[in-house]
Design an enzyme around this catalytic site. Structure first.
Site, mmCIF file in Angstrom:
data_model
loop_
_atom_site.group_PDB
_atom_site.id
_atom_site.type_symbol
_atom_site.label_atom_id
_atom_site.label_comp_id
_atom_site.label_asym_id
_atom_site.label_seq_id
_atom_site.Cartn_x
_atom_site.Cartn_y
_atom_site.Cartn_z
ATOM 1 N N SER A 1 -6.936 4.200 10.091
ATOM 2 C CA SER A 1 -7.739 4.255 8.876
ATOM 3 C C SER A 1 -7.102 3.407 7.769
ATOM 4 O O SER A 1 -7.749 2.552 7.151
ATOM 5 C CB SER A 1 -7.867 5.730 8.443
ATOM 6 N N HIS B 1 0.841 -1.188 0.000
ATOM 7 C CA HIS B 1 0.000 0.000 0.000
ATOM 8 C C HIS B 1 0.873 1.234 0.000
ATOM 9 O O HIS B 1 1.855 1.314 0.722
ATOM 10 C CB HIS B 1 -0.893 0.027 1.244
ATOM 11 N N LYS C 1 -8.236 -0.783 6.472
ATOM 12 C CA LYS C 1 -8.561 -1.185 5.095
ATOM 13 C C LYS C 1 -7.660 -2.317 4.621
ATOM 14 O O LYS C 1 -8.101 -3.253 3.947
ATOM 15 C CB LYS C 1 -8.434 0.030 4.166
ATOM 16 N N ASP D 1 -14.689 3.313 8.786
ATOM 17 C CA ASP D 1 -13.625 4.210 8.335
ATOM 18 C C ASP D 1 -14.164 5.223 7.329
ATOM 19 O O ASP D 1 -13.829 6.403 7.381
ATOM 20 C CB ASP D 1 -12.476 3.417 7.713
ATOM 21 N N ARG E 1 -13.994 13.477 9.620
ATOM 22 C CA ARG E 1 -12.713 14.124 9.932
ATOM 23 C C ARG E 1 -12.386 15.188 8.903
ATOM 24 O O ARG E 1 -11.824 16.244 9.227
ATOM 25 C CB ARG E 1 -11.596 13.069 9.980
#
Ligand code: URA
Ligand code: CA
Length: 435
Positions: A183, A82, A187, A161, A168
């Site tokens: 967060s 990621h 995922k 999330d 947010r």
């Protein structure tokens, strides 16, 4: 339990229990806890921070709020990569076939992008015929037979999330390291991989502009991985300039193919080798980073990685001939050169500004509903440290709709900074964080 007491406890800087965090997250998802209470809590976290235990409890509460993907039918150790996102970041398009070609199973769930260019799926869809539509059975079958497959990510992953991130965004509570770390990790954990490699970007083209913040984010995510039993490694890499030379969907696919052939931008290839080596070690395809690098370099030099890219395209219904003939990718109607308005050494390239320019040309989505133009974008001809003469081409704009062209051309020229004296480019990788 009452939300107000949990908010007060956090406001006072005390550590919340797993039950308290789970109560908040599940209550927020089912609507029994209101936006205003969740906002107050997020602001309390923003100022008081969270302990490592709270951060991993929050992560797992968000994982539990939705579906999780089961990849257990896929043989081998599945490693997911990621990136926290940057401009001209084509790493996934290079890494997926590269590591698959040495035997790391790649089971990629990906999404569409919002921002300067599309996401990995948008980019791949610029290949004629390429489709990410598949059933989970097909996806699993492809990874088991070919070592690589991609499919669209389910919308039902980590709904907590999604809801909290939107909140947010409008309550000035995005820039909190434990909230960002949980967060991202929620995922990744819900997506079912066995091990995780993170590319945390820092610099003006990144979400975390300061290096110290990026390192702290990397450490926090690695610690979450450790606490929940998923081995995680993070590389903190430079995004103070675009990583590759292409910004735009089809342009990035073309650059990925060039890189797999050993011809793309050096920084892009280098970062892919380093991330790929971490993936190969975690997947137990290589015993250590050095031998992993040897395997990966051989895959690039021998054509093995390019052949895996062809196979990857073919099994997803795409025209694999693009690998030999890049003109089969969508082509923009017009090309416009942006030239240097002075001579000198390039001392900086404002990555985020170029990302915005690519979006103005149509390469990215301004809102979720926007259509994107796969052919358009920006190709850079120089990197930080290069000497250029007055009038030399700095970049080429690939254009279909000329509406924003003159302003974009000016802004792209303005994104380059110059120096009279030679400039040493910043390092590509700052730090590797492991458990
Ligand atoms: N990216 C995410 O996925 N979550 C954040 O909170 C910030 C960036
Ligand atoms: Ca990604």
């Amino acid at each position: 339990m009452r939300a107000v007491d949990v908010i007060l406890k956090k406001r006072q800087g005390l550590e919340l229990t797993g039950e308290e965090i789970s109560f908040l997250i599940h209550g927020y998802c089912d609507g029994t806890i209101a936006d205003y209470q969740m906002s107050a809590w997020a602001m309390a976290v923003f100022f008081q921070g969270m302990t490592a235990q709270e951060t991993s409890d929050l992560t797992m509460a968000m994982v539990d709020s939705g579906e999780t993907v089961d990849l257990s039918q896929i043989a081998g150790i599945k490693v997911d990569k990621h990136s926290t996102g940057g401009v001209g970041d084509t790493t996934t398009l290079v890494l997926a076939p590269l590591v698959a070609s040495i035997g790391v199973p790649v089971a990629k769930m990906s999404g569409r992008g919002l921002g300067h260019t599309g996401g990995t799926i948008d980019k791949l869809e610029s290949i004629p015929g390429f489709s990410v539509e598949s059933t989970t059975e097909q996806f699993v079958e492809r990874v088991n037979s070919y070592g690589i497959a991609i499919m669209g990510q389910s919308d039902n992953i980590t709904p907590a999330d999604k809801k909290l991130y939107s909140l947010r965004d409008v309550t000035a509570t995005v820039e909190s390291i434990p909230l960002i770390a949980s967060s991202i990790m929620s995922k990744k954990l819900a997506a079912g991989a066995d091990r995780i490699v993170l590319d945390v970007k820092t610099g003006n083209g990144a979400f975390m502009q300061e290096k110290s913040g990026a390192v702290e984010l990397a450490r926090t995510m690695v610690e979450i991985g450790q606490r929940v039993g998923k081995q995680t490694i993070a590389i903190v890499s430079d995004m103070s300039r675009p990583l590759g030379s292409a910004i735009g969907n089809a342009l990035e696919v073309a650059e990925a193919i060039e890189t797999l052939k050993g011809k793309g931008s050096r920084n892009l290839a280098e970062l892919c080798l380093r991330l790929g080596a971490q993936m190969a070690v975690l997947a137990k395809v290589a015993p250590d980073e050095q031998s992993a690098l040897k395997l990966l370099e051989h895959a690039l030099n021998s054509g093995q990685a390019t052949r895996k890219m062809q196979e990857f395209i073919r099994i997803h219904g795409g025209d694999e001939r693009v690998v030999e003939d890049l003109t089969l990718l969508p082509q923009a109607q017009r090309q416009e050169i942006v030239s240097a308005t002075r001579s000198g050494y390039i001392s900086g390239i404002a990555a985020m500004e170029l990302g915005t320019c690519a979006m103005l040309l149509g390469a990215g989505r301004q809102t979720k509903a926007s259509a994107i133009d796969l052919a358009v974008g920006i190709k850079l001809h120089h990197q930080v440290g290069d000497y250029v003469k007055l009038g030399e081409a700095l970049a080429t704009l690939y254009v279909n709709d000329s509406k924003n062209l003159s302003i974009v051309a000016q802004r792209v020229a303005g994104a380059f900074r110059f120096s009279e004296v030679p400039v040493t480019p910043p390092p590509l990788i700052y730090e590797t964080v492991s458990q």
